[in-house]
Design an enzyme around this catalytic site. Structure first.
Site, PDB file in Angstrom:
ATOM      1  N   ASP A 210       0.864  -1.179   0.000  1.00 16.02           N
ATOM      2  CA  ASP A 210       0.000   0.000   0.000  1.00 16.02           C
ATOM      3  C   ASP A 210       0.904   1.234   0.000  1.00 16.02           C
ATOM      4  OD1 ASP A 210      -2.239   1.562  -0.008  1.00 16.02           O
ATOM      5  OD2 ASP A 210      -2.803   1.177   2.050  1.00 16.02           O
ATOM      6  N   ASP A 214       1.240   7.265   5.150  1.00 14.92           N
ATOM      7  CA  ASP A 214      -0.084   7.869   5.007  1.00 14.92           C
ATOM      8  C   ASP A 214      -0.411   8.654   6.270  1.00 14.92           C
ATOM      9  OD1 ASP A 214      -0.208   6.595   2.594  1.00 14.92           O
ATOM     10  OD2 ASP A 214      -1.981   5.393   3.051  1.00 14.92           O
ATOM     11  N   ARG A 267       2.098  10.030  -5.936  1.00  8.03           N
ATOM     12  CA  ARG A 267       1.837  10.454  -4.566  1.00  8.03           C
ATOM     13  C   ARG A 267       3.104  10.920  -3.854  1.00  8.03           C
ATOM     14  NH1 ARG A 267      -2.650   6.043  -2.308  1.00  8.03           N
ATOM     15  NH2 ARG A 267      -4.077   6.241  -4.101  1.00  8.03           N
TER      16      ARG A 267
END
Length: 386
Positions: A210, A214, A267
């Site tokens: 993933d 985050d 990202r």
């Protein structure tokens, strides 16, 4: 900001060599939020059991088989059926239970008032799902964090035009955390790059990772400095989701200062809702073609300043309306990102200026930015305050 970030300064010092020792130190002898400095020596593997053995897929879910799991969607991967094969229901249940058991094993939560620091240049967290969950005043420094491999990643046929794999675990997740400083760390896929994953639907590799880092659910006052993010697809995500404004709106104040991004696909970061300052970072692609560096998401206020991009794929829009850049460079030339943003339908008024919020002195030439970043980022380097 606020009370500042000191971590566990002045508290008890722990030195840990194993997962069990790290888990004990994080618990703080029954007082997890008491100030503490945890020194990590060498490798700590998230899959290490209490007896020292390493756990794998079959330990979490005996009988689970990725090929069998995929076959239950049919050859084109469009529709799951419990009755497609006589093992489909079993494989579905094994995937779910295995995922939960893997999470329980590899997730380690950092409580408030903690400094987690690697000793020397070779301290590594391997396959650890490091989490901050409502913690405040935390420092994570001088650690190499190797993103966990999700042995039970799930296929979502309706995600995107052809479906997507959705892995569950990040190298580090900050959930409702405040006053967090991540400094001189290295985030990477390490020993398990995507190109070595099994091949799944549409002849694409199965995605077993993933994010690297985050930051979600109303977290605030997070600084990520002098760190390296390398060899990964979805590197940094700010915000919980497009529909989570009730949690994130007015929060997610994050600074990315003097970091190096090498061979990330996307990202760097992607932002929803937050006020995010991205300053004096360097973006380099030597292998995988990047999709974008900065992602402008819903209600985001992303302020880019004097970053160095060694490729053109610097900006992408995901429902956002505002973006501002000051003085960045692309391949040695002025990037003119505000012009690029205008062409994408964005305005350059993000509603805030970092200089009005805190004192800082950015490096003002591309050469100075590259020299500092290439000299100082990552583990085993000289520390200094931002």
């Amino acid at each position: 900001m606020g009370t500042g970030t000191t971590g566990g300064a002045g508290g008890t010092t722990w030195t840990v060599h194993t997962r069990a020792e790290l888990k004990e130190a994080l618990a703080g002898a029954g007082d997890p939020t008491a100030p503490k400095v945890i020194r990590v020596v060498g490798d700590i593997n998230g899959h290490e059991s209490d007896d020292g053995s390493l756990l794998g897929e079959q330990d979490y879910a005996p009988g689970y088989d990725l090929a069998k799991y995929m076959s239950c969607f049919g050859e084109d991967g469009t529709t799951w059926s419990d009755t497609r094969h006589d093992y489909c229901r079993q494989q579905r249940q094994l995937r779910q239970t295995g995922s939960n058991k893997e999470k329980a094993q590899i997730q380690l939560t950092v409580p408030s008032n903690t400094t987690l620091v690697g000793v020397g240049g070779d301290a590594r967290l391997l396959g650890v799902f490091l989490t901050v969950n409502t913690g405040t005043n935390i420092v994570v420094r001088n650690l190499r964090l190797e993103a966990p491999v999700d042995h039970f990643t799930s296929w979502s046929p309706d995600d995107g035009t052809q479906g997507n794999w959705n892995a569950r675990f990040d190298a580090m997740t900050v959930i409702t955390g405040k006053n967090i400083w991540v400094d001189h760390c290295t985030f990477t896929d390490g020993r398990f790059p995507d190109r070595e994953a099994p091949v799944g639907f549409h002849a694409e590799h199965v995605q077993r990772h993933d994010g690297l880092l985050d930051i979600e659910d109303g977290s605030d006052f997070v600084t990520v400095s002098d760190s390296r993010f390398t060899g990964h697809d979805k590197a940094l995500l700010i915000g919980s989701g497009d529909g989570r404004g009730d949690r994130d709106r007015g929060h997610l104040k994050v600074t990315f200062l003097r970091n190096l991004f090498t061979d990330i696909v996307q990202r760097g970061p992607r932002v929803r809702f937050g006020q995010v300052h991205v300053v004096n970072n360097v973006y380099v692609s030597r292998g995988r073609a990047p999709l974008y560096a900065l992602g402008v998401g819903v209600e985001s206020a992303l302020y880019s300043e004097r970053n160095v991009f060694r490729y053109e794929a610097s900006l992408a829009v995901y429902g956002g309306e505002h973006f501002h850049d000051t003085g960045s460079w692309t391949n040695g030339r002025p990037a003119r990102l505000n012009t690029v943003a205008a062409g994408l339908g964005l305005t350059d008024d993000v509603g805030w200026d970092p200089a009005d919020v805190y004192d800082y002195r950015p490096l003002t030439s591309a050469a100075a930015v590259e020299h500092h970043v290439l000299t100082h980022v990552g583990t085993g380097r000289q520390y200094e305050r931002p």
